[in-house]
Write a protein that holds these residues in place. Sequence first.
Motif, PDB file in Angstrom:
ATOM      1  N   VAL A   1      43.194  41.577-137.589  1.00  0.00           N
ATOM      2  CA  VAL A   1      44.201  40.641-137.082  1.00  0.00           C
ATOM      3  C   VAL A   1      44.457  39.526-138.091  1.00  0.00           C
ATOM      4  O   VAL A   1      45.589  39.044-138.241  1.00  0.00           O
ATOM      5  CB  VAL A   1      43.771  40.052-135.722  1.00  0.00           C
ATOM      6  CG1 VAL A   1      44.757  38.992-135.245  1.00  0.00           C
ATOM      7  CG2 VAL A   1      43.676  41.159-134.682  1.00  0.00           C
TER       8      VAL A   1
ATOM      9  N   ASP B   1      47.402  39.412-140.470  1.00  0.00           N
ATOM     10  CA  ASP B   1      48.739  39.054-139.995  1.00  0.00           C
ATOM     11  C   ASP B   1      48.827  37.622-139.472  1.00  0.00           C
ATOM     12  O   ASP B   1      49.919  37.055-139.402  1.00  0.00           O
ATOM     13  CB  ASP B   1      49.179  40.010-138.877  1.00  0.00           C
ATOM     14  CG  ASP B   1      49.334  41.434-139.359  1.00  0.00           C
ATOM     15  OD1 ASP B   1      49.872  41.630-140.465  1.00  0.00           O
ATOM     16  OD2 ASP B   1      48.916  42.360-138.631  1.00  0.00           O
ATOM     17  N   TYR B   2      47.688  37.050-139.072  1.00  0.00           N
ATOM     18  CA  TYR B   2      47.671  35.709-138.501  1.00  0.00           C
ATOM     19  C   TYR B   2      46.598  34.871-139.189  1.00  0.00           C
ATOM     20  O   TYR B   2      45.526  35.379-139.526  1.00  0.00           O
ATOM     21  CB  TYR B   2      47.397  35.768-136.992  1.00  0.00           C
ATOM     22  CG  TYR B   2      48.486  36.459-136.200  1.00  0.00           C
ATOM     23  CD1 TYR B   2      49.610  35.767-135.759  1.00  0.00           C
ATOM     24  CD2 TYR B   2      48.395  37.821-135.907  1.00  0.00           C
ATOM     25  CE1 TYR B   2      50.605  36.396-135.035  1.00  0.00           C
ATOM     26  CE2 TYR B   2      49.394  38.465-135.190  1.00  0.00           C
ATOM     27  CZ  TYR B   2      50.489  37.742-134.754  1.00  0.00           C
ATOM     28  OH  TYR B   2      51.484  38.383-134.044  1.00  0.00           O
TER      29      TYR B   2
ATOM     30  N   GLU C   1      45.288  41.179-127.159  1.00  0.00           N
ATOM     31  CA  GLU C   1      46.496  41.437-126.373  1.00  0.00           C
ATOM     32  C   GLU C   1      46.917  40.180-125.621  1.00  0.00           C
ATOM     33  O   GLU C   1      48.111  39.863-125.547  1.00  0.00           O
ATOM     34  CB  GLU C   1      46.248  42.582-125.390  1.00  0.00           C
ATOM     35  CG  GLU C   1      47.455  42.888-124.514  1.00  0.00           C
ATOM     36  CD  GLU C   1      47.239  44.074-123.594  1.00  0.00           C
ATOM     37  OE1 GLU C   1      48.007  44.203-122.614  1.00  0.00           O
ATOM     38  OE2 GLU C   1      46.305  44.867-123.836  1.00  0.00           O
TER      39      GLU C   1
ATOM     40  N   TYR D   1      48.161  37.687-128.668  1.00  0.00           N
ATOM     41  CA  TYR D   1      49.203  38.115-129.592  1.00  0.00           C
ATOM     42  C   TYR D   1      50.103  39.227-129.057  1.00  0.00           C
ATOM     43  O   TYR D   1      51.083  39.581-129.706  1.00  0.00           O
ATOM     44  CB  TYR D   1      48.567  38.587-130.908  1.00  0.00           C
ATOM     45  CG  TYR D   1      47.790  37.517-131.621  1.00  0.00           C
ATOM     46  CD1 TYR D   1      48.431  36.437-132.219  1.00  0.00           C
ATOM     47  CD2 TYR D   1      46.399  37.583-131.693  1.00  0.00           C
ATOM     48  CE1 TYR D   1      47.713  35.450-132.874  1.00  0.00           C
ATOM     49  CE2 TYR D   1      45.666  36.600-132.345  1.00  0.00           C
ATOM     50  CZ  TYR D   1      46.332  35.541-132.930  1.00  0.00           C
ATOM     51  OH  TYR D   1      45.612  34.563-133.577  1.00  0.00           O
TER      52      TYR D   1
ATOM     53  N   ASN E   1      51.445  45.024-128.444  1.00  0.00           N
ATOM     54  CA  ASN E   1      51.759  45.756-129.678  1.00  0.00           C
ATOM     55  C   ASN E   1      50.710  45.483-130.755  1.00  0.00           C
ATOM     56  O   ASN E   1      50.301  46.394-131.482  1.00  0.00           O
ATOM     57  CB  ASN E   1      53.151  45.381-130.185  1.00  0.00           C
ATOM     58  CG  ASN E   1      54.263  45.980-129.351  1.00  0.00           C
ATOM     59  OD1 ASN E   1      54.044  46.910-128.569  1.00  0.00           O
ATOM     60  ND2 ASN E   1      55.474  45.456-129.483  1.00  0.00           N
ATOM     61  N   GLN E   2      50.290  44.231-130.861  1.00  0.00           N
ATOM     62  CA  GLN E   2      49.293  43.878-131.870  1.00  0.00           C
ATOM     63  C   GLN E   2      47.950  44.530-131.555  1.00  0.00           C
ATOM     64  O   GLN E   2      47.303  45.104-132.436  1.00  0.00           O
ATOM     65  CB  GLN E   2      49.121  42.358-131.944  1.00  0.00           C
ATOM     66  CG  GLN E   2      48.143  41.878-133.002  1.00  0.00           C
ATOM     67  CD  GLN E   2      48.648  42.104-134.414  1.00  0.00           C
ATOM     68  OE1 GLN E   2      49.841  41.992-134.675  1.00  0.00           O
ATOM     69  NE2 GLN E   2      47.747  42.441-135.323  1.00  0.00           N
ATOM     70  N   SER E   3      47.520  44.471-130.305  1.00  0.00           N
ATOM     71  CA  SER E   3      46.226  45.052-129.956  1.00  0.00           C
ATOM     72  C   SER E   3      46.229  46.563-130.114  1.00  0.00           C
ATOM     73  O   SER E   3      45.240  47.155-130.575  1.00  0.00           O
ATOM     74  CB  SER E   3      45.823  44.665-128.533  1.00  0.00           C
ATOM     75  OG  SER E   3      46.688  45.229-127.575  1.00  0.00           O
TER      76      SER E   3
ATOM     77  N   SER F   1      48.108  48.259-132.198  1.00  0.00           N
ATOM     78  CA  SER F   1      48.122  48.531-133.630  1.00  0.00           C
ATOM     79  C   SER F   1      46.710  48.487-134.204  1.00  0.00           C
ATOM     80  O   SER F   1      46.310  49.366-134.982  1.00  0.00           O
ATOM     81  CB  SER F   1      49.015  47.513-134.341  1.00  0.00           C
ATOM     82  OG  SER F   1      48.939  47.661-135.748  1.00  0.00           O
TER      83      SER F   1
END
Length: 232
Positions: free
Chosen positions: A33, A36-37, A198, A201, A204-206, A208
């Motif tokens: 993660v 991206d963050y 989830e 964020y 979709n992020q979780s 991925s």
Amino acid sequence: MVNITAPLRIGYLLYPSFTALDVFGPLTVLNLVSMDYNMTLSLIAKDMDPISVDRSIIDGKTVGTLGNWASPNFTEYVLPTHTLDNAPELDVIFVPGGLGARDFNYTQPYVDWLASRIEDPELDYMMTVCTGTSLLARTGKIAGKNATTNKASFNWVKSVPGADKVNWIAKARWVVDGGIWTSSGVSAGTDMTLGWIEHIYGRNQSESIRNLMEWNSLNQTDDPFAEYYGLV
């Protein structure tokens, strides 16, 4: 609520004989993660000495029951980045489990630190994995809260000081009560962390991250081990 536009300040407590997957499962999620963050990570221990994984090695000596196991010298270590005394302000704190959690004398400074940090207005989430919930229960700060823990050690965790005031949920992969997130044993910490990602964020992020890890996750209420250990 976490401000996702600011660096997310994450701290992970470490003590001798923490369970490897309790730390490295959630950290694998967070490592991905963090691509991206913006996040920061602090690995926090009593002092700056290397921390032994799945073995209690203190001052170079293996202590406790693991010293009599077949491979007492099958060892790994993790280097802390901060001590309990100089840890920075944090948005999220993770507390792993492991046999080291049963050493009340060694872990009392961690319990005291958690007791102070859980009331810090800067803190948004307190996350425990496996028997790490026992340290949080010992603070007396989660009285009346819903929580869960490792099902093989469920009754032991319920016996620690302060645990009698906690509402223990036997059948749950993880439990959420406000900013307190507690998971069942070992691998459940990774499922909880994916659920938390989830929450923060989005799905979709979780998803991925889960697919990148090729991780077959269980959902929050999917707990086959409560029945296996005769808790329900």
